[in-house]
Scaffold this motif. Structure first.
Motif, PDB file in Angstrom:
ATOM      1  N   ARG A   7       0.830  -1.307  -0.050  1.00 33.20           N
ATOM      2  CA  ARG A   7      -0.251  -0.356  -0.517  1.00 33.20           C
ATOM      3  C   ARG A   7       0.735   1.535  -0.010  1.00 33.20           C
ATOM      4  NH1 ARG A   7      -3.508  -1.195   5.995  1.00 33.20           N
ATOM      5  NH2 ARG A   7      -1.601  -1.814   5.597  1.00 33.20           N
ATOM      6  N   SER A   8       1.791   0.785   0.826  1.00 33.68           N
ATOM      7  CA  SER A   8       2.602   2.083   0.852  1.00 33.68           C
ATOM      8  C   SER A   8       3.913   2.407   1.371  1.00 33.68           C
ATOM      9  CB  SER A   8       2.021   3.643   1.904  1.00 33.68           C
ATOM     10  OG  SER A   8       2.899   4.769   2.139  1.00 33.68           O
ATOM     11  N   LYS A 301      -6.792  -9.797  -1.419  1.00 32.84           N
ATOM     12  CA  LYS A 301      -6.212  -8.780   0.268  1.00 32.84           C
ATOM     13  C   LYS A 301      -6.520 -10.400   0.488  1.00 32.84           C
ATOM     14  CE  LYS A 301      -7.917  -7.387   4.046  1.00 32.84           C
ATOM     15  NZ  LYS A 301      -9.217  -6.071   4.451  1.00 32.84           N
ATOM     16  N   ARG A 302      -7.177 -11.310   0.007  1.00 31.07           N
ATOM     17  CA  ARG A 302      -7.733 -13.272   0.885  1.00 31.07           C
ATOM     18  C   ARG A 302      -6.658 -14.102   0.079  1.00 31.07           C
ATOM     19  NH1 ARG A 302     -12.866 -12.148  -1.171  1.00 31.07           N
ATOM     20  NH2 ARG A 302     -11.930 -12.899  -3.676  1.00 31.07           N
ATOM     21  N   PHE A 307      -2.905  -3.422  -1.501  1.00 28.22           N
ATOM     22  CA  PHE A 307      -2.718  -2.172  -2.250  1.00 28.22           C
ATOM     23  C   PHE A 307      -3.921  -1.490  -2.476  1.00 28.22           C
ATOM     24  CE2 PHE A 307      -4.104  -5.512  -5.590  1.00 28.22           C
ATOM     25  CZ  PHE A 307      -4.665  -4.649  -6.433  1.00 28.22           C
ATOM     26  N   ASN A 308      -3.525  -0.404  -2.658  1.00 24.97           N
ATOM     27  CA  ASN A 308      -4.998   0.268  -2.225  1.00 24.97           C
ATOM     28  C   ASN A 308      -5.806   1.064  -3.677  1.00 24.97           C
ATOM     29  OD1 ASN A 308      -4.707   1.214   0.448  1.00 24.97           O
ATOM     30  ND2 ASN A 308      -2.468   2.806  -0.763  1.00 24.97           N
ATOM     31  N   PRO A 309      -7.306   0.069  -3.852  1.00 23.00           N
ATOM     32  CA  PRO A 309      -7.572  -0.047  -5.066  1.00 23.00           C
ATOM     33  C   PRO A 309      -8.266   1.207  -5.546  1.00 23.00           C
ATOM     34  CG  PRO A 309      -9.375  -0.401  -2.652  1.00 23.00           C
ATOM     35  CD  PRO A 309      -7.696  -0.480  -1.991  1.00 23.00           C
ATOM     36  N   PHE A 311      -8.535   3.915  -9.184  1.00 20.57           N
ATOM     37  CA  PHE A 311      -9.142   3.515 -10.862  1.00 20.57           C
ATOM     38  C   PHE A 311      -9.128   4.996 -10.911  1.00 20.57           C
ATOM     39  CE2 PHE A 311     -11.620   2.709 -14.155  1.00 20.57           C
ATOM     40  CZ  PHE A 311     -11.408   1.621 -14.856  1.00 20.57           C
ATOM     41  N   PRO A 312      -8.694   4.524 -12.210  1.00 20.15           N
ATOM     42  CA  PRO A 312      -8.292   3.213 -12.957  1.00 20.15           C
ATOM     43  C   PRO A 312      -6.745   3.020 -13.365  1.00 20.15           C
ATOM     44  CG  PRO A 312      -8.150   5.259 -14.270  1.00 20.15           C
ATOM     45  CD  PRO A 312      -8.321   5.918 -13.039  1.00 20.15           C
ATOM     46  N   ARG A 313      -5.953   3.641 -12.170  1.00 21.28           N
ATOM     47  CA  ARG A 313      -4.630   3.732 -12.230  1.00 21.28           C
ATOM     48  C   ARG A 313      -4.129   3.548 -10.706  1.00 21.28           C
ATOM     49  NH1 ARG A 313      -1.124   7.865 -15.093  1.00 21.28           N
ATOM     50  NH2 ARG A 313      -1.244   5.850 -16.786  1.00 21.28           N
ATOM     51  N   VAL A 314      -3.156   1.883 -10.724  1.00 24.27           N
ATOM     52  CA  VAL A 314      -3.139   0.863  -8.846  1.00 24.27           C
ATOM     53  C   VAL A 314      -1.177   1.444  -8.561  1.00 24.27           C
ATOM     54  CG1 VAL A 314      -2.605  -0.912  -7.945  1.00 24.27           C
ATOM     55  CG2 VAL A 314      -4.435  -0.213  -9.083  1.00 24.27           C
ATOM     56  N   ARG A 315      -1.258   1.727  -8.130  1.00 25.72           N
ATOM     57  CA  ARG A 315       0.086   2.480  -6.838  1.00 25.72           C
ATOM     58  C   ARG A 315       0.436   1.397  -6.089  1.00 25.72           C
ATOM     59  NH1 ARG A 315       2.218   6.671  -2.643  1.00 25.72           N
ATOM     60  NH2 ARG A 315       0.768   5.269  -1.454  1.00 25.72           N
ATOM     61  N   LEU A 316       1.618   0.906  -6.254  1.00 25.03           N
ATOM     62  CA  LEU A 316       2.653  -0.325  -5.701  1.00 25.03           C
ATOM     63  C   LEU A 316       3.186   0.227  -5.023  1.00 25.03           C
ATOM     64  CD1 LEU A 316       1.500  -3.891  -8.443  1.00 25.03           C
ATOM     65  CD2 LEU A 316       0.096  -2.561  -6.066  1.00 25.03           C
ATOM     66  N   VAL A 317       4.387  -0.019  -3.941  1.00 25.16           N
ATOM     67  CA  VAL A 317       5.300   0.722  -2.793  1.00 25.16           C
ATOM     68  C   VAL A 317       6.482  -0.235  -2.638  1.00 25.16           C
ATOM     69  CG1 VAL A 317       5.917   2.157  -1.433  1.00 25.16           C
ATOM     70  CG2 VAL A 317       3.670   3.064  -3.115  1.00 25.16           C
ATOM     71  N   THR A 318       7.144  -0.710  -2.851  1.00 20.39           N
ATOM     72  CA  THR A 318       8.551  -0.977  -2.355  1.00 20.39           C
ATOM     73  C   THR A 318       8.636  -0.648  -1.077  1.00 20.39           C
ATOM     74  OG1 THR A 318       9.443  -0.985  -4.268  1.00 20.39           O
ATOM     75  CG2 THR A 318       8.393  -2.523  -4.520  1.00 20.39           C
ATOM     76  N   HIS A 319       9.308  -1.180  -0.048  1.00 22.09           N
ATOM     77  CA  HIS A 319      10.051  -0.781   0.461  1.00 22.09           C
ATOM     78  C   HIS A 319      11.062  -2.152   1.323  1.00 22.09           C
ATOM     79  CE1 HIS A 319       6.290  -2.740   3.032  1.00 22.09           C
ATOM     80  NE2 HIS A 319       6.445  -2.438   2.356  1.00 22.09           N
ATOM     81  N   ARG A 320      11.738  -1.330   2.280  1.00 25.04           N
ATOM     82  CA  ARG A 320      12.454  -2.956   3.520  1.00 25.04           C
ATOM     83  C   ARG A 320      11.576  -4.237   4.097  1.00 25.04           C
ATOM     84  NH1 ARG A 320      13.829   0.521   8.336  1.00 25.04           N
ATOM     85  NH2 ARG A 320      11.920  -0.630   9.356  1.00 25.04           N
ATOM     86  N   ASP A 321      10.494  -3.316   4.033  1.00 24.53           N
ATOM     87  CA  ASP A 321       9.987  -5.298   4.953  1.00 24.53           C
ATOM     88  C   ASP A 321       8.967  -5.307   3.517  1.00 24.53           C
ATOM     89  OD1 ASP A 321      10.913  -3.445   7.127  1.00 24.53           O
ATOM     90  OD2 ASP A 321       8.705  -3.478   7.885  1.00 24.53           O
TER      91      ASP A 321
END
Length: 339
Positions: A7-8, A301-302, A307-309, A311-321
Motif C-alpha cells: 500500500r505504501s 487481499k484474501r 494495495f490501495n484500490p 481506479f483506473p491507476r493502481v499504485r504498488l510501493v516497495t519498501h524494506r519490509d
C-alpha cells in the motif's frame, strides 16, 4: 498466511537497531531545546541537506505546512502542481490554516515547465494574489514516483530565483531521488530555500520529518510548529530511530531494485505498466474499464497481498519490509487474479 503490504512505504516497522536506539536514547524537553538526540538528528539533517539548521516535526504534512506558513503571509500565492501532494493530500492546510492562495500549474511530467511558472510571475496588480513561493516535489508521488533529474530541477529553481520567488521542496522521498540519479541529496536540497523530508516512509522510522533551511528561517518555523501543536517534549525516543534511518539511507537502492522486478514481471505478463524515465520504489499500472478494482483488491487481499484500490491507476510501493520473493509473489497473484 503472511501478508505482502504494497500500500505504501509508510507501513514499514522500526528495525531492531531502531528499537534499541529508541530504548537507550538520551532525552530532554525539545520545546526548551534540551533534547540531545533531537539536536543530533537536526544537525545531521542540516549537514546532509547542505543547510544551516533543521527542525524536527511530527509528519511530512506538518513539515510542509510549517514551511509554507513560515515563508508566506495570508493572501500570498503559492505556485504548486495540480498533482502535488501538498495540493491534493494535505487537507487544504495552506488555505485553511494559512490563508494562502494555491496557484496551480501542470506538473504531469513531475515538475512544472518554465512557461507554467512564468504564467503566475505577473506584474504587481491589485487583482492578483502575488506569487511568493514555488513548491516542487521530488520524487513526485502521483507521477509514478519519478525522480526529477538534477539538471531539470536546478533549471526550474534558477527560473524561480530570477523571478524573485522563494522555493520550497517537498522532498518526502528526496533520498530516493538522489539514489536514482547517483547524487548526494544536497544536490537538490542545498539550492532551495527550504526542504521537508520524511523519516517515516522508505527510511523506515516510525514517525517524524525534518525541515531544513537557514538559521533565521528555522527559528521562525519553530514558532509556527508551536502554533500548529507540534511542540514536542522528550522526543529523543523517536528521533533516535530517525538517526538510524538517516545513517542507512543508501539501503533505499534495494527498494528500487524490488520495484523493477515487480514492474518487469507485470509488464511481461501483459499489464499496462506506467513507464517513467527514472523510476524509484513505486510501480503504477492501469486497469481496463471492465476491471472492478475493489473486487481485484479484495481477491488479492484474501491471498495475502495488500494495495490501495484506486481506479483506473493502481499504485504498488516497495519498501524494506518486503523481500524480492515477496514482490515476485505479488506480481504472480495480480496476474492470476486479472486473468
Amino acid at each position: 498466511m503472511s501478508t505482502i503490504d504494497l500500500r505504501s512505504d509508510t507501513v514499514t516497522k522500526p528495525t531492531d537497531e531502531m528499537r534499541k536506539a529508541m530504548a537507550e536514547a538520551k532525552v530532554g524537553d525539545d520545546v526548551y531545546g534540551e533534547d540531545p538526540t533531537v539536536i543530533e538528528l537536526e544537525q545531521l539533517a542540516a549537514e546532509i541537506t547542505g543547510h544551516e539548521a533543521a527542525l524536527f516535526v511530527c509528519s511530512g504534512t506538518m513539515g510542509n505546512l510549517v514551511s509554507l506558513l513560515t515563508h508566506c503571509n495570508r493572501g500570498e500565492g503559492v505556485i504548486l502542481g495540480f498533482k502535488s501532494h501538498i495540493y491534493n493530500n494535505e487537507g487544504g492546510g495552506l488555505s485553511a490554516l494559512g490563508g494562502l492562495v494555491p496557484l496551480c500549474v501542470n506538473d504531469d511530467q513531475g515538475i512544472p515547465d518554465h512557461n507554467e511558472i512564468l504564467s503566475y510571475c505577473r506584474d504587481e496588480n491589485v487583482h492578483y494574489a502575488p506569487a511568493k513561493l514555488l513548491c516542487l516535489e521530488n520524487t513526485h508521488n502521483a507521477c509514478g514516483g519519478i525522480a526529477i533529474s538534477p539538471d531539470r530541477f536546478s533549471s526550474v529553481v534558477d527560473l524561480a530565483r530570477s523571478k524573485g520567488l522563494l522555493v520550497h521542496l517537498d522532498g518526502a522521498r528526496i533520498f530516493n531521488a538522489a539514489i536514482a540519479w547517483g547524487v548526494e541529496p544536497k544536490t537538490y536540497t542545498k539550492i532551495v530555500d527550504s526542504v521537508q523530508f520524511c523519516l517515516s516512509k522508505g527510511l523506515g522510522a516510525p514517525i517524524g520529518s525534518l525541515i531544513c533551511g537557514k538559521k533565521g528561517y528555522i527559528n521562525r518555523a519553530k514558532h509556527w510548529r508551536k502554533r500548529v501543536g507540534g511542540g514536542l517534549r522528550q522526543a529523543g525516543v523517536i528521533a533516535a530511530a530517525g538517526l538510524v534511518a538517516l545513517n542507512n539511507y543508501a539501503d533505499l537502492k534495494y527498494d528500487h531494485e524490488k520495484a523493477k522486478v515487480l514492474k518487469d514481471i507485470l509488464k511481461n505478463g501483459g499489464v499496462k505498466v506506467v513507464d517513467v524515465l527514472k523510476p524509484t520504489n513505486m510501480v503504477y499500472f492501469d486497469l481496463n474499464d471492465d476491471v472492478d478494482v475493489i473486487q481485484l483488491a479484495n481477491s488479492c487481499k484474501r491471498r495475502g497481498l495488500l494495495f490501495n484500490p484506486t481506479f483506473p491507476r493502481v499504485r504498488l510501493v516497495t519498501h524494506r519490509d518486503v523481500t524480492f520473493e515477496d514482490v515476485e509473489m505479488a506480481a504472480k497473484i495480480i496476474l492470476e487474479e486479472l486473468s
